[in-house]
Design a protein around this motif. Structure first.
Motif, PDB file in Angstrom:
ATOM      1  N   GLN A 142       0.812  -1.210   0.000  1.00 42.71           N
ATOM      2  CA  GLN A 142       0.000   0.000   0.000  1.00 42.71           C
ATOM      3  C   GLN A 142       0.853   1.271   0.000  1.00 42.71           C
ATOM      4  OE1 GLN A 142      -2.704  -0.233   3.311  1.00 42.71           O
ATOM      5  NE2 GLN A 142      -1.112  -0.574   4.827  1.00 42.71           N
ATOM      6  N   LEU A 143       1.982   1.295   0.704  1.00 42.09           N
ATOM      7  CA  LEU A 143       2.854   2.460   0.658  1.00 42.09           C
ATOM      8  C   LEU A 143       3.540   2.565  -0.694  1.00 42.09           C
ATOM      9  CD1 LEU A 143       4.315   4.893   1.809  1.00 42.09           C
ATOM     10  CD2 LEU A 143       5.957   3.319   2.896  1.00 42.09           C
ATOM     11  N   GLY A 173      -4.187  -3.252  -0.452  1.00 40.64           N
ATOM     12  CA  GLY A 173      -3.986  -4.228   0.612  1.00 40.64           C
ATOM     13  C   GLY A 173      -5.005  -4.122   1.728  1.00 40.64           C
ATOM     14  N   GLY A 174      -4.839  -4.992   2.718  1.00 39.51           N
ATOM     15  CA  GLY A 174      -5.743  -4.986   3.850  1.00 39.51           C
ATOM     16  C   GLY A 174      -5.244  -4.052   4.940  1.00 39.51           C
ATOM     17  N   ASN A 175      -6.160  -3.414   5.653  1.00 38.00           N
ATOM     18  CA  ASN A 175      -5.781  -2.540   6.758  1.00 38.00           C
ATOM     19  C   ASN A 175      -7.002  -2.286   7.640  1.00 38.00           C
ATOM     20  OD1 ASN A 175      -7.182  -0.084   5.631  1.00 38.00           O
ATOM     21  ND2 ASN A 175      -5.620  -0.329   4.033  1.00 38.00           N
ATOM     22  N   ARG A 228     -14.321   6.196  -1.982  1.00 33.21           N
ATOM     23  CA  ARG A 228     -15.634   5.783  -1.535  1.00 33.21           C
ATOM     24  C   ARG A 228     -16.008   4.394  -2.053  1.00 33.21           C
ATOM     25  NH1 ARG A 228     -17.709   7.770   2.622  1.00 33.21           N
ATOM     26  NH2 ARG A 228     -17.209   9.856   1.871  1.00 33.21           N
ATOM     27  N   SER A 229     -15.711   4.137  -3.325  1.00 35.35           N
ATOM     28  CA  SER A 229     -16.108   2.852  -3.909  1.00 35.35           C
ATOM     29  C   SER A 229     -15.339   1.700  -3.258  1.00 35.35           C
ATOM     30  CB  SER A 229     -15.856   2.855  -5.417  1.00 35.35           C
ATOM     31  OG  SER A 229     -14.484   3.032  -5.711  1.00 35.35           O
ATOM     32  N   ILE A 230     -14.087   1.924  -2.928  1.00 38.58           N
ATOM     33  CA  ILE A 230     -13.300   0.869  -2.280  1.00 38.58           C
ATOM     34  C   ILE A 230     -13.873   0.539  -0.910  1.00 38.58           C
ATOM     35  CG2 ILE A 230     -11.048   0.303  -1.285  1.00 38.58           C
ATOM     36  CD1 ILE A 230      -9.755   1.931  -3.465  1.00 38.58           C
ATOM     37  N   LEU A 231     -14.204   1.571  -0.148  1.00 39.37           N
ATOM     38  CA  LEU A 231     -14.709   1.342   1.192  1.00 39.37           C
ATOM     39  C   LEU A 231     -16.115   0.752   1.179  1.00 39.37           C
ATOM     40  CD1 LEU A 231     -13.425   4.550   3.028  1.00 39.37           C
ATOM     41  CD2 LEU A 231     -12.421   2.271   2.989  1.00 39.37           C
ATOM     42  N   VAL A 232     -16.924   1.189   0.263  1.00 39.51           N
ATOM     43  CA  VAL A 232     -18.290   0.662   0.179  1.00 39.51           C
ATOM     44  C   VAL A 232     -18.275  -0.799  -0.255  1.00 39.51           C
ATOM     45  CG1 VAL A 232     -20.485   0.821  -1.056  1.00 39.51           C
ATOM     46  CG2 VAL A 232     -19.358   2.896  -0.221  1.00 39.51           C
ATOM     47  N   ASP A 233     -17.355  -1.128  -1.174  1.00 39.81           N
ATOM     48  CA  ASP A 233     -17.308  -2.493  -1.722  1.00 39.81           C
ATOM     49  C   ASP A 233     -16.424  -3.431  -0.913  1.00 39.81           C
ATOM     50  OD1 ASP A 233     -18.931  -1.622  -3.748  1.00 39.81           O
ATOM     51  OD2 ASP A 233     -17.289  -1.230  -5.142  1.00 39.81           O
ATOM     52  N   THR A 234     -15.748  -2.891   0.122  1.00 41.33           N
ATOM     53  CA  THR A 234     -14.805  -3.715   0.887  1.00 41.33           C
ATOM     54  C   THR A 234     -15.501  -4.887   1.575  1.00 41.33           C
ATOM     55  OG1 THR A 234     -13.330  -1.843   1.302  1.00 41.33           O
ATOM     56  CG2 THR A 234     -13.191  -3.692   2.811  1.00 41.33           C
TER      57      THR A 234
END
Length: 304
Positions: free
Chosen positions: A14-15, A167-169, A298-304
């Motif tokens: 992710q970094l 990645g996951g976090n 937003r889409s990443i968090l909504v679809d996570t």
């Protein structure tokens, strides 16, 4: 920054992904290979990668810098696999340092709050005594020693509580639980400073530019985290707010309520005073950064 040529081992994390994105936005040439392409534990691969960086930088009139984002970060798994963690977090930086020294390329090495014991109650300064209590922390502390003792022109940058789009976090996990209707219990007796990888990448690239441009910080160990501090519980509530969920669905608990294989530092706040003293831009407050991250992903968090 447009004159920088940057090699980022660990570039698919992710970094690393944000170093590529932020560097490209600012005109730097960034090559960010993953471990399959550049395994920092293999001297031949490292020599080839750094030599290519130097040659291409020279041809383009750019200044070469290596930012090491490669690390074994599975904190709990490291308790049963310290040998592998040691290989990536200690042997790898030692190899990278030796090659960078031989090719006269400055190295920025990313480290962690886990090198401290976590018993403090005021922000840790870069020269505070180390006291890691986990296998992960021990290997990261030994990796710092390997870099600083190698003779390479190097700077250690410690950070903490990192999250990003790749990645996951913690942020993505809390967003997923919110969307699934889960009401999580989150520890409220561990304090730290959440750090968005895009902000951290910006800080690292600013440091790289200063180092390559002949205006490096005098101190070789610096801290760079999001501004302010919070607990995991309050952090989780903030994530719920950002995704439109009721933050009161999150309940507090203690570390003892959720034992983990690796001990976590109770206090992980790192002082950014030395970063400011070096003339580097401090990262924005963690809550402001979280809002910006959520708005842009937003889409990443909504679809996570």
């Amino acid at each position: 920054m447009s004159r920088l040529a940057v090699l980022v081992p660990g570039g698919t994390g992710q970094l690393g992904k944000d170093l590529s994105a932020v560097g490209a936005e600012r005109g730097a040439v960034v090559h960010a290979p993953g471990s399959a392409e550049l395994d920092i534990t293999k001297p031949g691969a490292v020599l080839e990668g750094v030599s290519r960086l130097v040659d291409e930088a020279r041809a383009d009139g750019r200044m070469p810098v290596v930012i090491n984002a490669a690390a074994y970060t599975a904190v709990d798994a490291a308790e049963d696999d310290e040998q592998r963690a040691f290989a990536v977090n200690v042997d790898g930086p030692r190899v990278l340092s030796a090659v960078c020294a031989s090719r006269r390329v400055p190295l920025l090495h990313v480290s962690t709050d886990y090198v401290f014991d976590g018993d403090g109650d005021t922000p840790y300064e870069p020269d505070a005594p180390l006291g890691p209590r986990s296998a992960y922390g021990r290997t990261k502390a030994a990796g710092e020693d390997a870099v600083l003792g190698s003779g390479v022109r190097a700077w250690i940058v410690r950070t903490a509580w990192v999250y990003g789009a790749g990645g996951g976090n913690f942020v993505k996990t809390m967003a997923r639980l919110a969307s699934e209707g889960v009401n999580p219990s989150v520890v409220d007796d561990q304090r730290g400073s959440p750090t968005w990888t895009a902000d951290l990448a910006s800080g690292l690239l600013e440091l790289a530019c200063a180092v390559a441009g002949g205006n490096p910080p005098a101190r070789r160990v610096l801290h760079c985290t999001g501004g302010g501090e919070t607990t995991w519980y309050e952090f989780a509530r903030a994530v719920f707010e950002e995704v439109g969920a009721d933050p009161d669905r999150v309940s507090p608990c203690t570390t003892a309520d959720h034992p983990r294989p690796a001990p976590r530092p109770a206090y992980s706040v790192l002082s950014n005073a030395a970063w400011r003293e070096a003339g580097l831009t401090p990262l924005r407050p963690w809550r402001e950064a979280l809002s910006a991250f959520a708005a842009g992903h937003r889409s990443i968090l909504v679809d996570t």
